[in-house]
Design an enzyme around this catalytic site. Structure first.
Site, mmCIF file in Angstrom:
data_model
loop_
_atom_site.group_PDB
_atom_site.id
_atom_site.type_symbol
_atom_site.label_atom_id
_atom_site.label_comp_id
_atom_site.label_asym_id
_atom_site.label_seq_id
_atom_site.Cartn_x
_atom_site.Cartn_y
_atom_site.Cartn_z
ATOM 1 C CB SER A 140 -1.115 -0.096 1.105
ATOM 2 O OG SER A 140 -0.207 -0.043 2.354
ATOM 3 C CD GLU A 199 -5.586 2.639 -5.200
ATOM 4 O OE1 GLU A 199 -5.457 3.537 -5.653
ATOM 5 O OE2 GLU A 199 -5.117 2.080 -4.190
ATOM 6 C CG HIS A 239 -3.439 -0.870 -2.144
ATOM 7 N ND1 HIS A 239 -4.117 0.207 -2.223
ATOM 8 C CD2 HIS A 239 -3.629 -1.403 -1.066
ATOM 9 C CE1 HIS A 239 -4.191 0.665 -1.021
ATOM 10 N NE2 HIS A 239 -3.884 -0.427 -0.128
ATOM 11 C CG ASN A 260 -3.945 4.615 0.979
ATOM 12 O OD1 ASN A 260 -5.048 4.782 1.535
ATOM 13 N ND2 ASN A 260 -3.089 3.554 1.153
#
Ligand code: 3H9
Length: 718
Positions: free
Chosen positions: A428, A461, A449, A499
């Site tokens: 991540s 992702e 991800h 993120n």
């Protein structure tokens, strides 16, 4: 003998033996049956013909496709956003009249629901005297999830057929229901396996024709009001306020049902049309209908991309921790056997134990047969070595988040699989190009991800590294789809997409606290805007230590935007080992309740600690400024991501945020919301917060949009 009475683009009518006519919905060259003006016109024609059809004794209503009716055409709902009110009232009134005419035929009508009947699809079915539903079928009213309410009689017929409490639950809740629940609720009369549905329906018709059922009396009964239960309305309102957070549709449905309970069917129908017209043009409906259509486009794009890949039949997972165990479980449940490798037997036991627990829950709730659960568990092979890894199509690495460890793992792994096997990292925070730096075949390395908890979170992702070949990306997309997830292809950059946007949001939060804002107030403002949790609470749940590490990485990668040259509120609390729920204190304090769940309470000590990172001391900051600063930071980062092609389009960025972070769906997503505010207005707000630095500096794309009065969704059309 069967005679064709009518054949059009949307339906056929066939005269069967014994005075029975069958109406079969079947839209030409379209994957599903959907309700629009064309179908209604054909229905009107057939009903007109049937009213004088010689010898007519009963009508069967069904579908020639593998499901009954998917409801109103959502592309038509999209166009309704712009219609004048009069046009809306006329269209919906016309639709109601066409449907009512089904239940006013001079003979009994039975409806065969051979798959799903949703929204307007269920509203059509409710007009019949009898409904039989396939054992694997599903029915329900998704309208509230689209920001609207059923506008073709659903709010009127449901309480009069079942009862007021069922109507509240079904319509305000916007769930779909399986056959057993629909039968129990009285929404259908019988359930059967698909091959038997026809004879079941004919049986009901036969009994009605023979006078064994008073179908005329039942029709009469359903034209008056219905009994209400005050407590059920109070409970429904409370639930709707909690669940739908300022999204107006659920509360509007509850009000409508209550206001219309004493009205006749026809008076209630007239009120329903008015309520529908009042909702369809709200910003929430615009966002929800628009994002449904956008999601369908994403689904199509992913399907097309997956079509060019190899089919994933068997997978390897490295690391049996929470993430690895979750990935193994989610693959095995969808029929993909898994080789689950770890270096420690204890970890393997934990990983398989987690899968056993998840399967056990499904067995306990009756959703899974015990034998099937055992077979799924047996398809996960825990192992300490790379045995049989030459047989897998994809390997997902989910070991510790340390670049050197991952590089070593990939180098070792590469020698154990056949060339062309996709090597995916579940990192991540690291870059795919760094992880792939030490392998011979970087073109096989991709990021996948997953979000925690893997079995529940719908987004993955898919990170395209600098050297990743297209087929590896397509295989990862195909694998994610096979797991029932929504894949989102993104570029390899710090934080990837989700993120990175959350990083900007939390940076805005840190700056607000530094400037004196009260974290409880920030949570209140963001929750009342629609976020399921305010940022302080979210930080406590995710872990302040973990989030601080992530923010430091993002601060280094994007120093102008997310760099913080001061001790942040998160660092202050984490420095005291207040990591959030897991240590019993973070922004809030937590104690276990009777069931062992963490219960939140305020903590005066937090204010003392935060005062030390507020150079100007605490200060009241208005709701508007709080909302502006939090959301603007996220919107601007989303705009920069679009400029840098981190994702291909606004609709993909928004879908990612809805699925990956709980972004309030009735605001559509950061860029949908940005369009609602307008590019020029956003730039004015950037100007207001210019002194706060790069976080509030707009990217080129937003400036271009403002210059030409454009929108992020400029070319969006269903
Ligand atoms: C309503 O009814 C309001 C009423 O009260 C009346 C008011 C006046 N419209 O999802 P899939 C297309 S509100 C247009 O891939 P699945 C879909 O775009 C409506 N198109 O398949 C796709 O096209 P393509 C209430 C629709 O098996 C194809 O069908 N109804 C519609 O995974 C296959 O779809 C809903 O909210 C539609 N209504 O899932 C139901 N439905 O192949 C919305 C489907 O070109 N639909 N399409 O990409 C769904 O939830 C799912 O599509 C469904 C099938 C469960 C039906």
């Amino acid at each position: 003998m069967t005679t064709e009475l009518y054949s059009g683009d949307c339906l056929q009518a066939l005269a069967l033996d014994h005075g029975i006519v069958e109406i079969r919905l079947d839209r030409n060259n379209e994957p599903v049956n959907k309700l629009d003006a064309r179908l209604l016109r054909e229905l009107d024609l057939v009903l007109e013909q049937l009213r004088t059809h010689p010898g007519l004794r009963g009508v069967l209503l069904g579908s020639a496709k593998d499901a009954f009716l998917a409801g109103a055409d959502i592309a038509v709902l999209w166009s309704m956003l712009e219609w004048p009110r009069q046009q809306l009232l006329e269209f919906c009134g016309g639709m109601q009249r066409s449907l009512t005419a089904i239940g006013e035929l001079p003979v009994p009508v039975a409806c065969i629901i051979n798959g799903y009947a949703l929204g307007g699809g269920l509203e059509v079915a409710l007009c019949a005297d009898y409904r039989v539903l396939a054992a694997d079928g599903q029915v329900g009213f998704p309208e509230v999830g689209l920001g609207i309410l059923p506008g073709a009689g659903g709010t009127v017929r449901t309480p009069r057929l079942a009862n007021g409490t069922t109507a509240l639950e079904w319509i305000a809740g916007a769930h779909t229901y399986k056959a057993a629940a629909a039968l129990k609720a009285g929404m259908v009369d019988a359930v059967g396996e698909p091959p038997q549905l026809r004879s079941l329906a004919l049986d009901w018709l036969g009994r009605a024709i023979a006078g064994e059922h008073d179908w005329k009396g039942m029709r009469e009964q359903r034209t008056s009001g219905f009994a209400t239960d005050e407590a059920a309305f109070t409970a429904a309102r409370e639930q709707a306020r909690k669940a739908s957070r300022n999204q107006p549709a659920a509360l509007a449905v509850i009000d409508l049902l209550q206001d219309c309970s004493s009205l006749s069917r026809d008076a209630a129908l007239a009120r329903e049309v008015q309520a529908f017209a009042g909702l369809i043009q709200t910003p929430a409906a615009r966002a929800l209908v628009g994002t449904f259509l956008a999601s369908q486009q994403l689904k199509k794009k992913n399907r097309n991309q997956a079509a060019s890949s190899r089919r994933v039949q068997r997978v390897g997972v490295l690391g049996a921790g929470i993430m690895g165990g979750g990935i193994a479980y989610a693959s095995a449940v969808k029929g993909m056997p898994v080789l689950l490798k770890d270096v420690a037997q204890k970890a393997l036991d934990l990983g398989t134990g987690e899968a056993r627990k998840l399967l056990g829950k499904q067995v306990d709730s009756g959703r899974l047969q015990p034998e099937r659960a055992e077979a799924i568990l047996a398809s996960i092979s825990p192992q300490l070595d790379f045995r049989s890894f030459e047989t897998v199509d994809v390997v997902v690495e989910a070991v510790v988040e340390d670049l050197r460890v991952k590089q070593a793992v990939f180098a070792e792994l590469e020698a154990q699989v056949l060339p062309g096997t996709v090597l995916a990292s579940n990192t991540s925070s690291l870059l795919i190009r760094d992880i792939a730096a030490k392998v011979q075949r970087p073109e096989d390395v991709v990021g996948m991800h997953f979000f925690n908890p893997v079995p529940l979170m719908p987004l993955v992702e898919i990170v395209r590294g600098e050297k990743t070949r297209e087929e590896a990306v397509a295989t990862a997309v195909s694998y994610a789809i096979a797991m029932g997830k929504t894949p989102l292809v993104v570029k390899d950059c710090a934080g990837f997409l989700i993120n990175r946007l959350l990083g900007a949001y939390f940076t805005a939060f840190i700056l607000l606290i530094r400037d004196g804002a009260d974290f409880v107030e920030i949570d209140r403002v963001m929750e009342s805007w629609g976020w399921p949790m305010g940022p302080s609470y979210l930080l406590d749940v995710a872990g302040l230590d973990t989030l601080d590490k992530a923010l430091v990485i993002l601060g280094k990668a994007y120093p102008e935007v997310m760099g913080t040259a001061f001790e942040t509120a998160i660092q202050k609390l984490a420095g005291q080992k207040r990591y959030g729920q897991k240590t019993g204190a973070g922004f809030f304090r937590y104690e276990a309740d009777a069931k062992g769940r963490p219960r939140r309470s305020g903590d005066p000590q937090t204010y003392e600690l935060l005062a030390t990172v507020q150079p100007q001391g605490p200060r009241a900051i208005g709701d508007e400024e709080i909302l502006d600063r939090m959301m603007l930071a996220m919107i601007l980062e989303a705009g920069r991501c679009l400029d840098e092609q981190v994702a291909d389009s606004a609709l993909e960025i928004d879908a990612g945020m809805r699925l990956g972070t709980g972004f309030p769906v009735h605001h559509g997503g950061p860029l949908w919301y940005a369009d609602a505010v307008g590019a020029t207005m956003l730039l004015q707000r950037c100007e207001r917060y210019r002194a706060l630095g790069g976080l509030y500096t707009a990217g080129l794309g937003l400036h271009n949009l403002a210059a030409r009065n454009g929108k992020f969704y400029g070319s969006f059309a269903p």
